[in-house]
Design a protein around this motif. Sequence first.
Motif, PDB file in Angstrom:
ATOM      1  N   SER A  54       0.703 -13.180   5.935  1.00 33.24           N
ATOM      2  CA  SER A  54       0.277 -11.887   6.174  1.00 33.24           C
ATOM      3  C   SER A  54       0.695 -11.451   7.660  1.00 33.24           C
ATOM      4  CB  SER A  54      -0.979 -11.609   5.613  1.00 33.24           C
ATOM      5  OG  SER A  54      -1.984 -12.361   6.356  1.00 33.24           O
ATOM      6  N   ILE A  57       4.209 -11.036   8.123  1.00 34.04           N
ATOM      7  CA  ILE A  57       4.622  -9.693   7.795  1.00 34.04           C
ATOM      8  C   ILE A  57       4.027  -8.518   8.785  1.00 34.04           C
ATOM      9  CG2 ILE A  57       4.181  -8.012   5.833  1.00 34.04           C
ATOM     10  CD1 ILE A  57       5.519 -10.477   4.820  1.00 34.04           C
ATOM     11  N   SER A  58       3.224  -8.697   9.325  1.00 31.73           N
ATOM     12  CA  SER A  58       2.571  -7.588  10.417  1.00 31.73           C
ATOM     13  C   SER A  58       3.538  -7.606  11.506  1.00 31.73           C
ATOM     14  CB  SER A  58       1.281  -7.649  10.607  1.00 31.73           C
ATOM     15  OG  SER A  58       1.039  -8.702  11.521  1.00 31.73           O
ATOM     16  N   MET A  89       8.457  -6.866  -3.018  1.00 36.30           N
ATOM     17  CA  MET A  89       7.484  -6.091  -3.326  1.00 36.30           C
ATOM     18  C   MET A  89       6.583  -5.531  -2.373  1.00 36.30           C
ATOM     19  SD  MET A  89       3.848  -7.368  -3.233  1.00 36.30           S
ATOM     20  CE  MET A  89       3.879  -8.891  -2.863  1.00 36.30           C
TER      21      MET A  89
ATOM     22  N   LEU B   3       5.013  -6.402 -11.120  1.00 38.46           N
ATOM     23  CA  LEU B   3       4.904  -6.013  -9.464  1.00 38.46           C
ATOM     24  C   LEU B   3       3.241  -6.079  -9.182  1.00 38.46           C
ATOM     25  CD1 LEU B   3       6.623  -5.023  -7.044  1.00 38.46           C
ATOM     26  CD2 LEU B   3       5.867  -2.831  -7.460  1.00 38.46           C
ATOM     27  N   LYS B   6       2.138  -9.550  -8.612  1.00 35.18           N
ATOM     28  CA  LYS B   6       2.713 -10.252  -7.211  1.00 35.18           C
ATOM     29  C   LYS B   6       1.704  -9.652  -6.104  1.00 35.18           C
ATOM     30  CE  LYS B   6       7.372 -10.616  -8.654  1.00 35.18           C
ATOM     31  NZ  LYS B   6       8.847  -9.936  -8.239  1.00 35.18           N
ATOM     32  N   ARG B   7       1.486  -8.213  -6.277  1.00 34.51           N
ATOM     33  CA  ARG B   7       0.768  -7.552  -5.399  1.00 34.51           C
ATOM     34  C   ARG B   7      -0.675  -8.216  -5.276  1.00 34.51           C
ATOM     35  NH1 ARG B   7       1.416  -3.696  -1.169  1.00 34.51           N
ATOM     36  NH2 ARG B   7      -0.579  -4.449  -0.235  1.00 34.51           N
ATOM     37  N   TYR B  10      -0.344 -11.677  -3.672  1.00 34.71           N
ATOM     38  CA  TYR B  10      -0.010 -11.574  -2.236  1.00 34.71           C
ATOM     39  C   TYR B  10      -1.447 -11.304  -1.510  1.00 34.71           C
ATOM     40  CZ  TYR B  10       1.342  -9.527   2.569  1.00 34.71           C
ATOM     41  OH  TYR B  10       1.563  -9.174   3.789  1.00 34.71           O
ATOM     42  N   ALA B  14      -3.522 -13.370   1.418  1.00 41.56           N
ATOM     43  CA  ALA B  14      -3.873 -12.703   2.637  1.00 41.56           C
ATOM     44  C   ALA B  14      -5.076 -12.948   2.926  1.00 41.56           C
ATOM     45  CB  ALA B  14      -3.776 -11.018   2.575  1.00 41.56           C
ATOM     46  N   ASP B  17      -5.558 -16.202   4.239  1.00 44.66           N
ATOM     47  CA  ASP B  17      -5.044 -16.361   5.624  1.00 44.66           C
ATOM     48  C   ASP B  17      -6.253 -15.880   6.553  1.00 44.66           C
ATOM     49  OD1 ASP B  17      -2.694 -16.854   4.871  1.00 44.66           O
ATOM     50  OD2 ASP B  17      -1.913 -14.856   4.683  1.00 44.66           O
ATOM     51  N   GLY B  41      -0.895  -6.740   8.120  1.00 43.85           N
ATOM     52  CA  GLY B  41      -0.059  -7.367   7.245  1.00 43.85           C
ATOM     53  C   GLY B  41      -0.216  -7.076   5.676  1.00 43.85           C
ATOM     54  N   THR B  42      -1.419  -7.250   5.343  1.00 42.69           N
ATOM     55  CA  THR B  42      -2.024  -7.096   4.173  1.00 42.69           C
ATOM     56  C   THR B  42      -1.711  -5.579   3.666  1.00 42.69           C
ATOM     57  OG1 THR B  42      -3.587  -8.573   4.528  1.00 42.69           O
ATOM     58  CG2 THR B  42      -3.825  -7.544   2.547  1.00 42.69           C
TER      59      THR B  42
END
Lengths: 115, 407
Positions: A54, A57-58, A89, B3, B6-7, B10, B14, B17, B41-42
Motif C-alpha cells: 500500500s 501504491i501511495s 482493481m 472485484l 479483490k478489494r 487488498y 493494507a 502493512d 495507498g489504501t
Amino acid sequence: MVVSKSLEDVAVIYPQGYLNNLVGESLEKECNACIGKGIKKIVLDFSKTKFINSIGISILLSIIEKLKKHNGILCFTSLNKMHEEIFEMLGITKYALVFRNEDEALKHFRVAVKE
Amino acid sequence: MSLELKRILYNISALADLGQEVTSKKNFNEKIRSVLYVIMGTFLAVKGAIFSYEKDKKEIVPIVMKGFDSAFPSRLTIDLAHIESMKKNEAYRLAEDGNPVASDLLLSQLSHAGVEIFVPLWTRDELIGALALSSKFTAEPYSTEDFELLKVIANQIAITLHNHTLFMDLSAQLEENQKLYQEMRLIYHDTIQAFAAAIDAKDVYTKNHSYRVAKYVVAIARELGWDESDIEGIYIAGLLHDVGKIILRDELLNKKSPLTKEEIMEIKRHPSLSYNIISKIKFPWKDVVTIVRHHHERPDGSGYPDALKGEELSDGAKILTLADAFDAMTTDRPYRSKLDLKSAIEELRNCLGTQFDPKIMGAFCRVLEKEIKGELPEPNILPHLDDNFDPSIITSLLEATIKELSV
C-alpha cells in the motif's frame, strides 16, 4: 534501489525489489528529479519489482499526480499478473499507459532503441 | 475473483502493512510517515495528514503530511466541545459533491485546504490527534466499507500516537529531573565552596589551603584511576577536611610561639570536629566523612583521632593525608617558613611507611612529573605551587622516587 536511464526526452526507471517506503521514496525522488530536468515522459518498468504494498501504491499516486500537473505521460511496463490486477482493481491503470515491455513503450514515444 | 473480493483482499493486506509499520523498530517520525503512506495507498487519497493534539494550547499540529501545498495550516485551534460531540475514531466527510458540509471553524478550514475526510483520534477519553485525507485519486466517493476500515485504522494510529506521547512526556520529565539535579549539584558545590572559604578565612596563614588540598587530592585520585563520582567525593572531602577548625580559637590557630601540650591536644581535635560537623550531611558520594575523619591518621598507627593502622585506612584518607601535609610544607606557617618543592618531596619520601603510604606517594610523584612535562591539559598541582624550582632537578628526583617505589 532505483535504477534509471534517460533516452532523449524519456526516462526509464526500474524500481528494484520491494516497492515499500525505502524504495518508494527513492523512486519518487528520481521521478521528481526527471520532472525537474524537464523530462515529462516517464516509463516505470516493473521487471525488477517483486512486490508492491500500500505504501508503494501511495507513492505511485503521488508520481501520477505530479506528472498530471506538469502535463506529463506515465507508462507502466513489464507488469506481472499480480501487479496488473492490483492496479486495475484500484483504477490506477486509467491514469497511465500500460505496455508489455520497455521497448513497446519507447516505440510509442518513437525513441530509437540503441542496442 | 470478483472485484469486490479483490478489494477486500487488498484492504486486508493494507491492514497487515499497517500492523507491520506500527510495530516496526523505526523511529517515531519514520513510523508515522509510513503509516500515513499505508492509509493513503489504501484509500487512494492523494493528500493526507496526521495531526497530534496539543492539550495545553488546544491545537492540532500536523506531524506528517503529504500532497498538501505549503499553504496548509501549521496549527489549528480546535473547539473541544465540538470535537467531543463527534464520535471517537470515526471518519467524517467534510464535503459533499465538492460543497463543504462542515459548520465548525476547524473543519471548514480543513475543508478549504482540500481535506475531505476527517477522523478525530482518541484513546479512551483522551483526544490524541486527528487524521485528514483528501478526496480519492479516482474521484470515487469514500464507500461505507472505507468508513468501516478507517475506524479500525484510526484506533490503531491513536494507540501509536498515544504511546509516543507517553514516551515524550517521560523523556521531558527525565530531562527536567536531570536539569534540576544539575542545578542542585551546582548549589551544593557553591555551598561547600563557601564553607571552605570560611574555614580558610579563619586561619590567615592557611589561606586557600582547603581549596589547594582539594585540587591535589583530585590529581592523585585521577592518577590512581578513580571514577568521576569518587573523584568528586574526595574533592568535597578536601574542601571540608578542616571545617572543624571553625570551632577552635583564632589565637590558637595563628599562634607564632611553640604550642603547649594542651594546645596541641586542642588542635588535634579538629579532624573529629570536622567529622562531627559533616557527618550530619548526607553526601551523594561515598566515604566523604571517613576520609575527613582520618586525614591525620598514619600508616604506622601513630596518627589521630583513632590511631588506625595502614590497612585500616582507605586510599582516600591516605591521599588526603599526603595532600594536606604537602600543602602545609609548601606554604608559610606561623611558626616556620615554607619548604621549597625539592625539600618538600624529600620530606614526604623520608616519611614513607610511617606517615605516608608508598602507593599514594607513587601516584603523587607520577602526576607531578606529568604536570611538569606538560602532559596534562588541566594541571591541578603546579598552578598552586609558589616556587621557582628547576624542572630537571625535580623531574629526576621524582623519577628516582618512582623507581625506588616500584622495586
